[in-house]
Design a protein around this motif. Structure first.
Motif, short mmCIF file in Angstrom:
data_model
loop_
_atom_site.label_atom_id
_atom_site.label_comp_id
_atom_site.label_asym_id
_atom_site.label_seq_id
_atom_site.Cartn_x
_atom_site.Cartn_y
_atom_site.Cartn_z
N ASP A 98 9.50 -25.56 -8.18
CA ASP A 98 9.92 -24.39 -7.42
C ASP A 98 8.82 -23.92 -6.44
N LEU A 99 7.57 -23.85 -6.92
CA LEU A 99 6.48 -23.29 -6.11
C LEU A 99 5.72 -24.34 -5.30
N GLY A 100 5.82 -25.62 -5.69
CA GLY A 100 5.06 -26.68 -5.02
C GLY A 100 3.59 -26.65 -5.44
N GLY A 101 2.74 -27.36 -4.69
CA GLY A 101 1.31 -27.38 -4.98
C GLY A 101 0.94 -28.15 -6.23
N PHE A 102 1.51 -29.35 -6.39
CA PHE A 102 1.30 -30.13 -7.61
C PHE A 102 -0.19 -30.43 -7.85
N SER A 103 -0.96 -30.54 -6.78
CA SER A 103 -2.40 -30.87 -6.94
C SER A 103 -3.15 -29.77 -7.69
N LEU A 104 -2.57 -28.56 -7.70
CA LEU A 104 -3.22 -27.43 -8.41
C LEU A 104 -2.61 -27.20 -9.80
N TYR A 105 -1.76 -28.12 -10.22
CA TYR A 105 -1.02 -28.02 -11.50
C TYR A 105 -1.95 -27.62 -12.66
N SER A 106 -3.06 -28.36 -12.83
CA SER A 106 -3.93 -28.14 -13.99
C SER A 106 -4.62 -26.78 -13.95
N TRP A 107 -4.76 -26.22 -12.73
CA TRP A 107 -5.45 -24.93 -12.63
C TRP A 107 -4.63 -23.77 -13.19
N VAL A 108 -3.32 -23.98 -13.33
CA VAL A 108 -2.48 -22.94 -13.96
C VAL A 108 -2.94 -22.74 -15.41
#
Length: 506
Positions: A52-62
């Motif tokens: 929904d939000l995109g930005g898969f490269s930042l996935y782990s930072w969640v």
């Protein structure tokens, strides 16, 4: 014991008589459930959130942002609860957590979500250590051992319910409710604390160690940042990593000097001179490495090598969360009969047995055997962590119980963060080594391994390609589990160094 200390204890006992223990325990368990379910429910919803939000490269930072703030604040909250009482600090933590949860559910981009997860983690740092500390305050050593088992059961229930609730909300409502579901739980917990928990904190002007808190925050946050991003975004010997490590070490040294001269230090280093606390905290660091090693990489083995669906991979991890509370409840009873050292040794043996199962795990063994290994790790954690918390709380007075409990949880979180970096690095380097030794590094990269985790993509691979990737993943994971087994042995040796019982009844 001095007359002043006896008077303080009398005041505390009088206030604890007004406290409605069952209701306070229910409020504490609600607060702990709110924080515990957060991990499993968000993990389940993350694919939908990323879509929904995109930005898969930042996935782990969640996940990393939440973990970072949780780790850097846990010791500070522990000390503040010793200065100002448990109720106001725990309530503050829950309120900040709820504000973060509300904002997370309103996030319009992955960057916004990460910032709001920082806020959520900032509040979460207060929940676990202070909830456990309140139990240490309300109950005697004999009662404490049993109650810690109830608290551990919260983890088991959240591990089972989290994925189910997360899956249902994503499918039928919206991923945003994954965060909002915390709000009624937190409000009920605060109401329970204010109605039924009565503390008599000594009214005096406290000297807050702001410099110590700031230096601790700087030291831990820069170190955690290196652990999360080292070998991923930055190579281990790059300028950013070396700069951050230098800042972390200098800040810790200055923190150590500050604590020695502070009137009311943020971390009283004298508690580490107590042998049982030193060993319990060091062992929590090594078991934290094991914990992340199993929970991070077992699903990849079950899905990618055993070719089982995600729900089966989830089942193999859930057994750990079932073994943990069962063992914790048994440990609560055993502690009173055989003492915390022998109870911890049982946990150490279970950790070694579980790691041996993982070390020898093959695709032919099937997910049930993997689940049994996971269960044994959970049993080991249940026995050892319950023993550690009860022994720590029994060896320190009220004024240091908050920071002593927090120090143990901090060490386990630190172990998990170090473990994620260390074991993730080993996994990646072993996969690359396998691909190079088989001369297929041109056709495959590290990212090719993710093809095994999706059934449709896996079925599109030729048999020979699939076998090479699966063999590479198996080879790499065996190396990871060999290191996990090494940490299990180290944990067992440390447990053997625990002193024979001489617990004072605080």
């Amino acid at each position: 014991m001095s007359t002043v200390t006896l008077e303080r204890e009398a005041i505390r006992k009088a206030s604890s008589n007004k406290t409605k223990k069952p209701f306070v325990l229910a409020a504490i368990m609600l607060a702990m459930f709110m924080a515990a379910i957060e991990a499993t429910i968000v993990s389940t919803a993350m694919p939908a959130i990323a879509a929904d939000l995109g930005g898969f490269s930042l996935y782990s930072w969640v996940f990393s942002s939440y973990l970072l703030m949780n780790a850097v604040t846990v010791l500070i909250y522990g000390k503040l609860s010793d200065l100002f009482g448990r109720k106001p600090i725990l309530s503050f933590g829950i309120i900040v957590f709820l504000i973060g949860s509300l904002l997370c559910g309103m996030a319009q981009s992955i960057e916004m979500l990460i910032v709001f997860r920082f806020i959520q983690g900032f509040g979460a740092g207060a929940v676990m250590p202070i909830a456990s500390t309140i139990v240490g305050d309300m109950y005697t050593k004999e009662e404490r051992a049993k109650i810690q088992g109830y608290l551990s059961s919260v983890w088991g229930i959240s591990a089972v319910l989290g994925p189910a609730i997360g899956g249902l909300m994503v499918q039928y409502v919206s991923w945003r409710f994954v965060f909002w579901v915390n709000i009624p739980l937190g409000i009920l917990a605060i109401i329970g604390l204010y109605l039924f928990l009565h503390e008599n904190v000594e009214k005096k002007k406290h000297s807050i160690d702001y410099a110590g808190a700031g230096l601790l925050f700087l030291s831990v946050s820069t170190f955690m940042l290196v652990m999360v991003e080292g070998g991923v975004r930055w190579s281990w010997l790059s300028a950013p990593v070396l700069l951050l490590l230098s800042i972390s070490l200098i800040a810790f040294y200055l923190f150590f000097l500050q604590e020695k001269r502070a009137k009311e230090p943020m971390m009283p280093f004298d508690i580490w001179q107590e042998r049982s606390i030193l060993i319990a905290n060091t062992t929590s660091l090594t078991t934290g490495v094991m914990l992340i090693g199993i929970s991070s990489f077992l699903p990849a083995f079950v899905q990618g090598v055993m070719e089982r669906p995600p729900i089966v991979a989830g089942f193999t991890l859930t057994t750990m969360s079932i073994g943990w509370p069962i063992a914790a409840m048994i440990a609560g009873r055993l502690l009173l009969k055989i003492g915390f050292r022998k109870t911890s040794i049982i946990g150490g043996v279970a950790l070694i047995l579980g790691s041996i199962i993982f070390m020898s795990l093959s695709p032919e063994d099937g997910p049930v055997w993997a689940a049994f290994g996971s269960f044994m790790i959970g049993v080991g954690m249940g026995f050892s962590t319950t023993s550690f918390i009860v022994s720590i709380q029994s060896n320190v007075p009220w004024q240091k119980r908050g920071v002593a409990t927090a120090s143990n949880m901090f060490m386990r979180t630190l172990g998990s963060t170090i473990g994620a970096a260390l074991l993730g690095g080993i996994l990646n380097s072993r996969i690359l080594q396998y691909l190079q030794s088989n001369g297929v590094e041109q056709e495959f990269s590290l990212d090719s391994t993710t093809l095994l985790l999706n059934e449709d993509q896996r079925n599109m691979l030729s048999d020979s390609m699939r076998v090479i990737l699966q063999d590479g993943l198996t080879y790499a994971l065996h190396s990871v589990y060999l290191v996990v087994a090494g940490f299990a042995v180290l944990s067992f040796i440390l447990i053997l160094l625990l002193p024979k019982e001489s617990i004072s009844k605080h």
